[in-house]
Design a protein around this motif. Structure first.
Motif, short mmCIF file in Angstrom:
data_model
loop_
_atom_site.label_atom_id
_atom_site.label_comp_id
_atom_site.label_asym_id
_atom_site.label_seq_id
_atom_site.Cartn_x
_atom_site.Cartn_y
_atom_site.Cartn_z
N PHE A 76 0.83 -1.20 0.00
CA PHE A 76 0.00 0.00 0.00
C PHE A 76 0.86 1.26 0.00
CE2 PHE A 76 -2.20 3.39 2.32
CZ PHE A 76 -3.35 3.51 1.55
N GLU A 77 2.01 1.19 0.71
CA GLU A 77 2.90 2.35 0.80
C GLU A 77 3.93 2.38 -0.32
OE1 GLU A 77 2.84 3.03 5.65
OE2 GLU A 77 4.39 1.72 4.81
N ASP A 78 3.75 1.49 -1.33
CA ASP A 78 4.65 1.41 -2.50
C ASP A 78 6.08 1.06 -2.12
OD1 ASP A 78 2.45 2.10 -4.01
OD2 ASP A 78 2.98 4.22 -4.16
N LYS A 79 6.25 0.33 -1.04
CA LYS A 79 7.60 -0.12 -0.63
C LYS A 79 7.79 -1.54 -1.16
CE LYS A 79 7.58 2.81 3.51
NZ LYS A 79 7.53 2.85 4.99
N TYR A 80 7.99 -1.60 -2.49
CA TYR A 80 7.95 -2.89 -3.18
C TYR A 80 9.14 -3.79 -2.80
CZ TYR A 80 4.63 -0.19 -5.94
OH TYR A 80 3.58 0.61 -6.33
N GLU A 81 10.32 -3.21 -2.72
CA GLU A 81 11.51 -4.03 -2.41
C GLU A 81 11.40 -4.65 -1.03
OE1 GLU A 81 15.32 -2.30 -3.06
OE2 GLU A 81 14.77 -1.46 -5.02
N ALA A 82 10.98 -3.85 -0.05
CA ALA A 82 10.82 -4.36 1.31
C ALA A 82 9.76 -5.45 1.35
CB ALA A 82 10.46 -3.23 2.26
N ALA A 83 8.69 -5.27 0.59
CA ALA A 83 7.62 -6.26 0.56
C ALA A 83 8.11 -7.57 -0.05
CB ALA A 83 6.43 -5.71 -0.22
N GLU A 84 8.86 -7.46 -1.15
CA GLU A 84 9.39 -8.68 -1.81
C GLU A 84 10.37 -9.41 -0.88
OE1 GLU A 84 8.56 -10.16 -4.43
OE2 GLU A 84 7.79 -8.77 -5.95
N LYS A 85 11.19 -8.65 -0.19
CA LYS A 85 12.17 -9.27 0.73
C LYS A 85 11.46 -10.04 1.84
CE LYS A 85 16.16 -8.12 3.62
NZ LYS A 85 17.00 -7.05 4.18
N LEU A 86 10.39 -9.44 2.38
CA LEU A 86 9.64 -10.11 3.43
C LEU A 86 8.94 -11.36 2.90
CD1 LEU A 86 8.71 -10.22 6.34
CD2 LEU A 86 6.95 -8.49 5.80
N LEU A 87 8.44 -11.28 1.67
CA LEU A 87 7.81 -12.45 1.06
C LEU A 87 8.81 -13.58 0.86
CD1 LEU A 87 5.41 -10.78 -1.55
CD2 LEU A 87 4.72 -12.23 0.37
N ASP A 88 10.04 -13.21 0.47
CA ASP A 88 11.09 -14.23 0.33
C ASP A 88 11.31 -14.96 1.65
OD1 ASP A 88 11.44 -13.59 -2.32
OD2 ASP A 88 13.15 -12.25 -1.97
N GLU A 89 11.34 -14.18 2.76
CA GLU A 89 11.53 -14.79 4.08
C GLU A 89 10.38 -15.74 4.41
OE1 GLU A 89 11.99 -11.78 7.04
OE2 GLU A 89 13.62 -10.74 5.97
N ILE A 90 9.15 -15.30 4.12
CA ILE A 90 7.98 -16.12 4.43
C ILE A 90 8.00 -17.41 3.61
CG2 ILE A 90 5.45 -16.21 4.36
CD1 ILE A 90 5.50 -13.12 4.72
N GLN A 91 8.43 -17.29 2.34
CA GLN A 91 8.40 -18.45 1.46
C GLN A 91 9.42 -19.53 1.86
OE1 GLN A 91 8.21 -17.32 -2.65
NE2 GLN A 91 7.13 -19.20 -3.17
N THR A 92 10.49 -19.11 2.51
CA THR A 92 11.46 -20.12 2.99
C THR A 92 10.84 -20.98 4.10
OG1 THR A 92 12.39 -18.58 4.60
CG2 THR A 92 13.46 -18.67 2.43
N ILE A 93 9.84 -20.42 4.79
CA ILE A 93 9.17 -21.15 5.87
C ILE A 93 8.00 -21.97 5.33
CG2 ILE A 93 7.94 -20.89 8.07
CD1 ILE A 93 9.44 -18.16 8.34
N ASP A 94 7.24 -21.38 4.40
CA ASP A 94 6.05 -22.04 3.87
C ASP A 94 6.04 -21.87 2.35
OD1 ASP A 94 3.60 -23.04 3.22
OD2 ASP A 94 2.44 -21.80 4.61
N THR A 95 6.47 -22.89 1.65
CA THR A 95 6.63 -22.78 0.19
C THR A 95 5.31 -22.94 -0.55
OG1 THR A 95 7.11 -25.15 0.06
CG2 THR A 95 9.00 -23.64 0.26
N ARG A 96 4.27 -23.43 0.10
CA ARG A 96 3.03 -23.71 -0.60
C ARG A 96 1.86 -22.86 -0.08
NH1 ARG A 96 2.99 -27.47 -4.05
NH2 ARG A 96 0.73 -27.86 -3.86
N ASN A 97 2.16 -21.66 0.33
CA ASN A 97 1.12 -20.75 0.81
C ASN A 97 0.66 -19.88 -0.35
OD1 ASN A 97 -0.35 -18.63 1.99
ND2 ASN A 97 0.75 -18.88 3.94
N GLU A 98 -0.57 -20.09 -0.79
CA GLU A 98 -1.08 -19.35 -1.97
C GLU A 98 -1.09 -17.85 -1.75
OE1 GLU A 98 -4.75 -19.82 0.53
OE2 GLU A 98 -3.03 -21.07 0.02
N GLU A 99 -1.22 -17.42 -0.46
CA GLU A 99 -1.28 -15.98 -0.18
C GLU A 99 0.03 -15.30 -0.56
OE1 GLU A 99 -3.14 -12.53 0.79
OE2 GLU A 99 -4.06 -14.54 0.76
#
Length: 466
Positions: A76-99
């Protein structure tokens, strides 16, 4: 007695806000924090939502749902790089989360990478059985890409999941409309109504499709069923009124428009339509009353000002027509229709210089209709400015090179300006294009109809064309 979900949510929000005010620290379940964050984000209270995420992650540092909500805020705040980095962290924990894929798609969409967003949403589809929201998001992405066929199919799937998802139903019909497939929309809506016979929204949309197909009796029936399904459905009464107008049943149309006013506060659009009906019925005073109410209700409604202006123009009260069109121009001086109407009124008042200026404004603001060029040229010819008349007609021909009436008028203007060679060239072109419209030239420039070379030109053309 157990609390229902809304009561529980409200209690959590009250408790959270009490904690913020007192600086006390209260413990919440992770699910409670999720509800609190959703509440604030849905109500546009972003700072409170961020505060709830922060405290929530302090108490539940491993909550993926709260981290995904944090991604949503970063997006929402257009902080795309920070958002992608956080998603990368989440995906290492849960690789099959559709969200995760849905949020990545949202980030791509916000950066206008709509095809990449589609690809990510298609990945998400493979990871869950709960696909309603994903199909809805896919539909919107396809709309961004102007792929209305795929968008339509996505929204249809949403309607299949939830027959009461009227937002998706509207989008399906919108896609049919954009594809100019009104018959397809009629078939789809009739099939839908087989299973949902009391859906006023579907009946209303079906009525609009029938109207677009000029199937007015069928449209009336559809609107009647919409009203039976919901007798306070203003849109159905209003659209039914428009159909009745088309059928010349003005008194019945007025009744339907008046019903909309009785159900809710009056609208300028309802007043305008009632005024037009009364004008057609010859109820001049009533028409005037409703037109005045139209512009009083919404001073920015251009159709209202044009209606009241045209009303006075028709009864040849040109001074009042000019007064009202000038009021409109003072409200919106960038509206070419106001200037075009003003030009017509100035001509009626024989104020030709002002008419010339108004036509110039009309064209400068983007109105390039054929009658604009023809009427502007007539005005300049009356002024006696033949050079400017030629310029306007030449300009008009750039937009309408196949319109013989412009060529005939230009040829006559050249003759009046003693430019015979140019006149011959344009007359030859006009006769080749449409000899039937030579009558327009003869009516406007009778002084040239017996010129020898013109008669020869016409007779030669007739010989070669037989």
């Amino acid at each position: 007695m157990a609390l229902d979900s809304n009561e529980h949510s409200n209690k959590s929000i009250t408790k959270f806000e009490s904690m913020l005010k007192t600086d006390d620290v209260y413990f919440f379940d992770a699910e409670d924090f999720e509800e609190i964050v959703h509440h604030y984000l849905n109500n546009g209270k972003i700072s409170l939502g961020k505060k709830a995420i922060q405290i929530g992650l302090e108490q539940h540092p491993n909550s993926l749902e709260l981290k995904l909500l944090q991604v949503e805020v970063l997006a929402f705040e257009d902080k795309y790089e920070a958002a992608e980095k956080l998603l990368d962290e989440i995906q290492t924990i849960d690789t099959r989360n559709e969200e995760i894929y849905i949020q990545r798609a949202n980030l791509q969409s916000k950066q206008d990478n709509h095809q990449e967003a589609v690809n990510l949403l298609l990945e998400a589809l493979h990871l869950t059985d709960d696909t309603f929201d994903i199909h809805s998001l896919l539909g919107m992405e396809y709309l961004f890409m102007d792929d209305y066929e795929k968008a339509k199919r996505s929204f249809m799937k949403c309607v299949d999941f939830d027959q009461n998802d009227y937002s998706s139903l509207y989008n399906v019909v919108y896609c049919f409309e954009f594809l100019e497939d009104h018959n397809g929309a009629v078939r789809y809506l009739n099939d839908y109504l087989e299973y949902n016979p009391y859906c006023e929204v579907a009946w209303h949309q079906l009525g609009k499709m029938y109207y677009a197909l000029n199937m007015f009796q069928e449209a009336l029936t559809a609107y009647d069923f919409a009203i039976i399904s919901d007798d306070s459905f203003i849109g159905a009464y209003f659209e039914k009124g428009k159909v009745l107008e088309k059928l010349g049943r003005y008194n019945e149309a007025v009744e339907n428009y008046e019903t909309t006013i009785s159900i809710e506060d009056p609208t300028s659009h309802a007043y305008l339509r009632i005024g037009k009906c009364h004008e057609k019925l010859g109820n001049i005073d009533l028409a005037k009353y409703y037109y005045y109410n139209t512009v009083h209700e919404d001073p920015l409604l251009d159709k209202g000002w044009l209606a009241i202006t045209n009303f006075h123009y028709k009864i040849e009260d040109f001074e009042k027509a000019l007064y009202y069109v000038n009021k409109a121009i003072n409200i919106d001086g960038e509206n070419p229709l106001y200037w075009k109407t003003a030009a017509k009124i100035y001509v009626a008042l024989n104020n030709l210089d002002e008419a010339d200026f108004a036509y110039k404004q009309t064209v400068d603001l983007g109105n390039y209709e054929l009658d604009t060029w023809l009427n502007w040229a007539d005005t300049l010819k009356k002024i006696g400015d033949l050079n400017s008349t030629v310029q306007v007609l030449v300009q008009g021909l750039e937009f309408y090179p196949e319109k013989a009436e412009l060529l005939y008028k230009l040829a006559g203007t050249y003759l009046k300006n003693n430019e015979v060679m140019e006149a011959k060239e344009k007359l030859a072109q006009a006769i080749q294009m449409d000899i039937e419209k030579l009558a327009l030239f003869e009516d406007e420039f009778p002084e040239f109809t017996q010129v020898g070379w013109l008669r020869t030109l016409v007779s030669e053309f007739k010989k070669t064309s037989t």
